[in-house]
Design a protein around this motif. Structure first.
Motif, short mmCIF file in Angstrom:
data_model
loop_
_atom_site.label_atom_id
_atom_site.label_comp_id
_atom_site.label_asym_id
_atom_site.label_seq_id
_atom_site.Cartn_x
_atom_site.Cartn_y
_atom_site.Cartn_z
N LYS A 108 0.80 -1.22 0.00
CA LYS A 108 0.00 0.00 0.00
C LYS A 108 0.84 1.28 0.00
N VAL A 109 2.12 1.18 0.33
CA VAL A 109 2.94 2.38 0.48
C VAL A 109 3.94 2.59 -0.65
N ILE A 110 4.22 1.55 -1.45
CA ILE A 110 5.23 1.70 -2.50
C ILE A 110 4.79 2.76 -3.51
N GLN A 172 14.52 1.58 6.40
CA GLN A 172 13.35 1.56 7.29
C GLN A 172 12.99 0.12 7.60
N GLY A 173 12.50 -0.14 8.84
CA GLY A 173 12.08 -1.49 9.15
C GLY A 173 11.34 -1.59 10.47
N ALA A 355 3.01 -0.32 8.06
CA ALA A 355 2.68 0.05 6.69
C ALA A 355 1.43 -0.66 6.19
N PHE A 356 1.18 -1.84 6.71
CA PHE A 356 0.02 -2.64 6.34
C PHE A 356 -1.26 -2.06 6.94
N GLU A 357 -1.19 -1.67 8.23
CA GLU A 357 -2.37 -1.19 8.95
C GLU A 357 -2.67 0.29 8.69
N GLN A 358 -1.62 1.10 8.71
CA GLN A 358 -1.79 2.56 8.65
C GLN A 358 -0.86 3.12 7.58
N PRO A 359 -1.13 2.83 6.30
CA PRO A 359 -0.19 3.25 5.25
C PRO A 359 -0.01 4.76 5.14
#
Length: 374
Positions: A108-110, A172-173, A355-359
């Motif tokens: 969702k963020v790429i 980032q991680g 990133a999955f929950e709150q992109p």
């Protein structure tokens, strides 16, 4: 480097559906909540949908919309997304997932990171995104010998970024991605700053003895995790091969092993589908299934049991996005001995799979932090 496209054979998906239909189910739990694990009724419901309603080909096509490659590093094939921005001055950004996550977490963020203008943002916020699959995860190779721990992965990621021609980048991680990114920060190399959504922080002795209200809440969350939520880590850190047989052979075992963590580690108000859709969860579980990585992914815990407690301080600029439902919730003061923290955001909502929950929150914070080092 070889271009790569995901193409799971129909026979693998047919076998998955057959195994789901032939599951031998246990009796139901003796409580009316998740305290004994993933409830039978919901597990059966999700498994039935996986067998009859879910369509992996939708996720496969979406992933193949990104530019993917495989390259050999230190004798191991490494799969990665390399999505270059249409803006030539974009800043290179390395994103690393954890367990039980995958590259799917970043789907969702790429787009917003690489092409912010298309999402209502500014060209000057653009990134070239590199998103590798950890060794033993997804479509990366499975190590055949021991030694692929966090230190080696961090060195491999530095090799990957320089091989791609980036002499300056950010990293980032979260979860294992946070451990790898922390090590990249220690190594310095060509990385100029790191951003984490699960930083390493240990409460000092005086805090344990006389905590203030915020410290007491953080300590309670840590105690809850250690007492009720960390059994997976003990098992995977000591006997990953043993648990791996079930995770590779039984799709329902894999489903329950992973979805329980979506329930426990997301900001979901008691039900995982309040944080992630049914399809999103199954996208991630299916990736583990079709690659048969239940054992090989678990092995990283055996390789790197002390990765979150050992190591020198990171002197590179460090940004932290602190989500309220993270599995461990260290305070900034606990993390500052380990990092040169120049940016800290207390997020209003969200959990472990940021990133999955709150992109949108994730993307905005990454942009804000790395704007200082472009």
């Amino acid at each position: 480097m070889q271009p790569f496209a995901i193409d799971v054979p129909d026979s693998v998906l047919d076998d998955l559906r057959r195994r789901l239909r032939e599951t031998r189910w246990p009796e139901a739990e003796t409580v009316d909540d998740w305290t004994q694990g993933m409830p039978l009724a919901y597990t059966r419901q999700l498994a039935e949908y996986w067998a009859a309603g879910y369509d992996w080909r939708v996720r496969e096509a979406a992933l193949n919309g990104f530019d993917q490659f495989v390259t050999e590093i230190d004798g191991l094939p490494i799969h990665f997304i390399h999505q270059r921005s249409p803006h030539p001055d974009a800043f290179p950004l390395l994103l690393t997932h954890g367990w039980p996550g995958s590259i799917i977490e970043f789907g969702k963020v790429i787009g917003p990171l690489t092409d912010p203008v298309a999402y209502g943002g500014r060209a000057e916020d653009a990134f070239h995104v590199v998103c590798p699959s950890l060794p033993g995860y997804g479509f990366s190779g499975k190590p055949a010998v021991s030694g692929w721990g966090v230190d080696r992965i961090a060195a491999a990621w530095e090799t990957l970024m320089t091989r791609l021609g980036y002499d300056r980048y950010g990293a980032q991680g979260g979860d294992w991605g946070a451990a790898v990114t922390t090590q990249i920060g220690r190594n310095v190399g060509h990385c100029v700053g790191i951003h984490l959504n699960m930083p390493i922080g240990i409460p000092p002795k005086e805090v344990r003895e006389n905590p203030n209200p915020a410290e007491r809440e953080a300590l309670a969350a840590g105690a809850q995790y250690q007492r009720w939520d960390s059994g997976y880590m003990k098992q995977q850190g000591t006997r990953p091969q043993t648990v791996g047989y079930g995770l590779v052979d039984s799709p329902v075992a894999l489903l329950a092993w992973i979805v329980e963590k979506f329930w426990s580690w997301t900001d979901c108000d008691g039900h995982p589908e309040n944080a992630l859709t049914r399809d999103e969860m199954l996208d991630n579980v299916t990736l583990y299934w079709v690659t048969a990585t239940g054992a090989s992914s678990a092995r990283l815990y055996w390789e790197s049991k002390r990765a979150f407690t050992n190591g020198d301080r990171v002197e590179l600029p460090t940004g932290v996005a602190a989500f309220p439902k993270e599995i461990v919730r260290p305070l900034r003061s606990w993390c500052e001995p380990n990092y040169n923290i120049t940016h800290w955001t207390a997020m209003p909502r969200g959990g472990h799979f940021a990133a999955f929950e709150q992109p949108e929150l994730f993307t905005d914070d990454v942009r804000e932090f790395f704007a200082t080092m472009r």
